[in-house]
Design a protein around this motif. Sequence first.
Motif, PDB file in Angstrom:
ATOM      1  N   ALA A   1       0.852  -1.189   0.000  1.00  0.00           N
ATOM      2  CA  ALA A   1       0.000   0.000   0.000  1.00  0.00           C
ATOM      3  C   ALA A   1       0.887   1.238   0.000  1.00  0.00           C
ATOM      4  N   VAL A   2       0.371   2.287  -0.630  1.00  0.00           N
ATOM      5  CA  VAL A   2       1.096   3.559  -0.716  1.00  0.00           C
ATOM      6  C   VAL A   2       0.184   4.670  -0.217  1.00  0.00           C
ATOM      7  N   LEU A   3       0.669   5.435   0.751  1.00  0.00           N
ATOM      8  CA  LEU A   3      -0.072   6.581   1.268  1.00  0.00           C
ATOM      9  C   LEU A   3       0.335   7.820   0.481  1.00  0.00           C
ATOM     10  N   ALA A   4      -0.640   8.410  -0.202  1.00  0.00           N
ATOM     11  CA  ALA A   4      -0.416   9.635  -0.974  1.00  0.00           C
ATOM     12  C   ALA A   4      -1.529  10.612  -0.607  1.00  0.00           C
ATOM     13  N   LEU A   5      -1.543  11.017   0.646  1.00  0.00           N
ATOM     14  CA  LEU A   5      -2.699  11.704   1.218  1.00  0.00           C
ATOM     15  C   LEU A   5      -2.742  13.194   0.937  1.00  0.00           C
ATOM     16  N   GLY A   6      -1.629  13.796   0.560  1.00  0.00           N
ATOM     17  CA  GLY A   6      -1.640  15.236   0.356  1.00  0.00           C
ATOM     18  C   GLY A   6      -1.765  15.977   1.672  1.00  0.00           C
ATOM     19  N   ALA A   7      -2.492  17.097   1.629  1.00  0.00           N
ATOM     20  CA  ALA A   7      -2.613  17.951   2.811  1.00  0.00           C
ATOM     21  C   ALA A   7      -3.480  17.287   3.871  1.00  0.00           C
ATOM     22  N   LEU A   8      -3.017  17.344   5.121  1.00  0.00           N
ATOM     23  CA  LEU A   8      -3.833  16.893   6.239  1.00  0.00           C
ATOM     24  C   LEU A   8      -4.874  17.968   6.567  1.00  0.00           C
ATOM     25  N   PRO A   9      -5.975  17.600   7.236  1.00  0.00           N
ATOM     26  CA  PRO A   9      -7.010  18.595   7.551  1.00  0.00           C
ATOM     27  C   PRO A   9      -6.449  19.712   8.428  1.00  0.00           C
ATOM     28  N   PRO A  10      -6.690  20.970   8.068  1.00  0.00           N
ATOM     29  CA  PRO A  10      -6.203  22.070   8.915  1.00  0.00           C
ATOM     30  C   PRO A  10      -6.940  22.100  10.244  1.00  0.00           C
ATOM     31  N   GLN A  11      -6.253  22.570  11.273  1.00  0.00           N
ATOM     32  CA  GLN A  11      -6.835  22.692  12.606  1.00  0.00           C
ATOM     33  C   GLN A  11      -6.740  24.135  13.079  1.00  0.00           C
ATOM     34  N   PRO A  12      -7.653  24.561  13.955  1.00  0.00           N
ATOM     35  CA  PRO A  12      -7.575  25.935  14.458  1.00  0.00           C
ATOM     36  C   PRO A  12      -6.269  26.180  15.191  1.00  0.00           C
ATOM     37  N   LEU A  13      -5.768  27.386  15.058  1.00  0.00           N
ATOM     38  CA  LEU A  13      -4.564  27.750  15.776  1.00  0.00           C
ATOM     39  C   LEU A  13      -4.837  27.822  17.276  1.00  0.00           C
ATOM     40  N   ALA A  14      -3.788  27.648  18.052  1.00  0.00           N
ATOM     41  CA  ALA A  14      -3.919  27.793  19.501  1.00  0.00           C
ATOM     42  C   ALA A  14      -4.399  29.210  19.817  1.00  0.00           C
ATOM     43  N   GLY A  15      -5.310  29.323  20.755  1.00  0.00           N
ATOM     44  CA  GLY A  15      -5.827  30.618  21.138  1.00  0.00           C
ATOM     45  C   GLY A  15      -7.155  30.974  20.515  1.00  0.00           C
ATOM     46  N   VAL A  16      -7.626  30.154  19.563  1.00  0.00           N
ATOM     47  CA  VAL A  16      -8.938  30.392  18.955  1.00  0.00           C
ATOM     48  C   VAL A  16      -9.993  29.758  19.853  1.00  0.00           C
ATOM     49  N   SER A  17     -10.915  30.558  20.360  1.00  0.00           N
ATOM     50  CA  SER A  17     -11.891  30.071  21.331  1.00  0.00           C
ATOM     51  C   SER A  17     -13.005  29.286  20.653  1.00  0.00           C
ATOM     52  N   ASP A  18     -13.702  28.491  21.459  1.00  0.00           N
ATOM     53  CA  ASP A  18     -14.863  27.759  20.948  1.00  0.00           C
ATOM     54  C   ASP A  18     -15.942  28.725  20.447  1.00  0.00           C
ATOM     55  N   GLY A  19     -16.070  29.874  21.126  1.00  0.00           N
ATOM     56  CA  GLY A  19     -17.062  30.846  20.696  1.00  0.00           C
ATOM     57  C   GLY A  19     -16.766  31.416  19.326  1.00  0.00           C
ATOM     58  N   ALA A  20     -15.483  31.626  19.030  1.00  0.00           N
ATOM     59  CA  ALA A  20     -15.109  32.125  17.706  1.00  0.00           C
ATOM     60  C   ALA A  20     -15.416  31.097  16.626  1.00  0.00           C
TER      61      ALA A  20
END
Length: 458
Positions: free
Chosen positions: A148-167
């Motif tokens: 098997a070969v993993l060619a996944l490209g970009a991983l899912p982006p995640q919020p930066l530290a400091g971004v609140s749940d309310g935002a």
Amino acid sequence: MHRRVAIIGGGAASAALLGELLARRPPQPLHLDWYTGGGTPARGVAYSTGSERHLLNVRAASMGMFAGKPQGFLDFVQRDDPSVAGTDFLPRRRYGDYLEAEVAQALAFGRLHGHDVQIVPFAADAVVPETGGVSVLRGEDVHRVDAAVLALGALPPQPLAGVSDGALAGGRYVVDPWPLLANPPADVPEHVVVIGLGLTAADVLLELAARWPETRFTAISRHGMLPEPHLHTTSLPAEDSALLVEAMQDEPDVRRWLRLLREAIAQEEDWRSVIDSLRPYTPGLWAALPLDQRARFQRHARWAWERARHRMPPSVHEGLAELERSGRLHRQRGQLYRVDADDDGNGLRLELHPHDRDASKMQTLHAGLVVQSVGMDFDVAGTPHPLMRQLVVNRHVLPDPLGLGCRATPQGRLLHDGGEWSRLFAIGSLLRGTLWESTAMPEIRQQARAVADQLLAG
């Protein structure tokens, strides 16, 4: 020879590997399971955009899909428009068209020669490498393959530290800019803050500025600098690069390397020739750096290397300069500290550390929309990607210690606690920590060829 192979990923890297395998003449037919994850096979995220403003950052003559046909993309577009030059920077949409056409041709060629290709329009849920093969799981289905070969490209982006749940809850903080660019909201904000000033941020700024002509933009990064532009004409690599590379190899130390680069650049008419001359040697130079020096490079020099190495088309640079001259775009140095919902609930409040990190000078911005555009995420240890989480948690793969994909050999074989897997490979972004330069098509097509050689050799 591995006859039954799973290719996992739906973007350009997986398409290049598929094409390399089907173009060969192995003694026995191949059975390929291609897990594309939905969407249009081959285009992936990078080439699914329909905007004419989103341009390739590499000239047309260098964007061929296969190592044996580096000018394949130029040939493709010139069939429709002979006026296109190899030095042109074309829309990424056209490159997606090219990838689709090459895949269709490869599939037809494969059928003609007895190969069996199953396109699975879903993501693989789990991959279990074993001594004699690899099991690929999707739902309740288990498919046993030779490799098997993993060619996944970009991983899912995640919020930066400091971004609140309310935002995040209000939908005014956008973690992934591409769905926003494909379908912007009808409620046009007066002020948009873009976090990041790389190539993705350039795409975001030009697209939203064209769609929302009355909106003003603030773009924030640690150094407040855009990527450098390409020249309008091509520049030749420096002729004495071998001497520079030899000097760098003699003492793998980031501080010394920067001094050598400055000295080499001082002897050239344009600094780009020196940077471009290092491209073939980058994997070897990166491999020579001890881990502590790689970490130093990450902390202190990566931003400068990225803006010099991954340049933008001249027209993109000019478009951003015009936005600045008109007063619609303001670039700002600083580091995000916190993002919260505004007290009135109609926007977001950003708190920024200035570049010198003096907390007493904390600055506050208000925006109707914040778009996170900080580039690709390579950290497999912290990713929410289900397949990578399964592989990491079960210790089938080892995260790179600097958060740059997975540990692997230079040939793309993934590593585990006991050594290297003989039947589990990766190409593209997951090899960032091993090869450093591993996300552009000229490197990916070489990786695809090398992995295809190993699969067919068995």
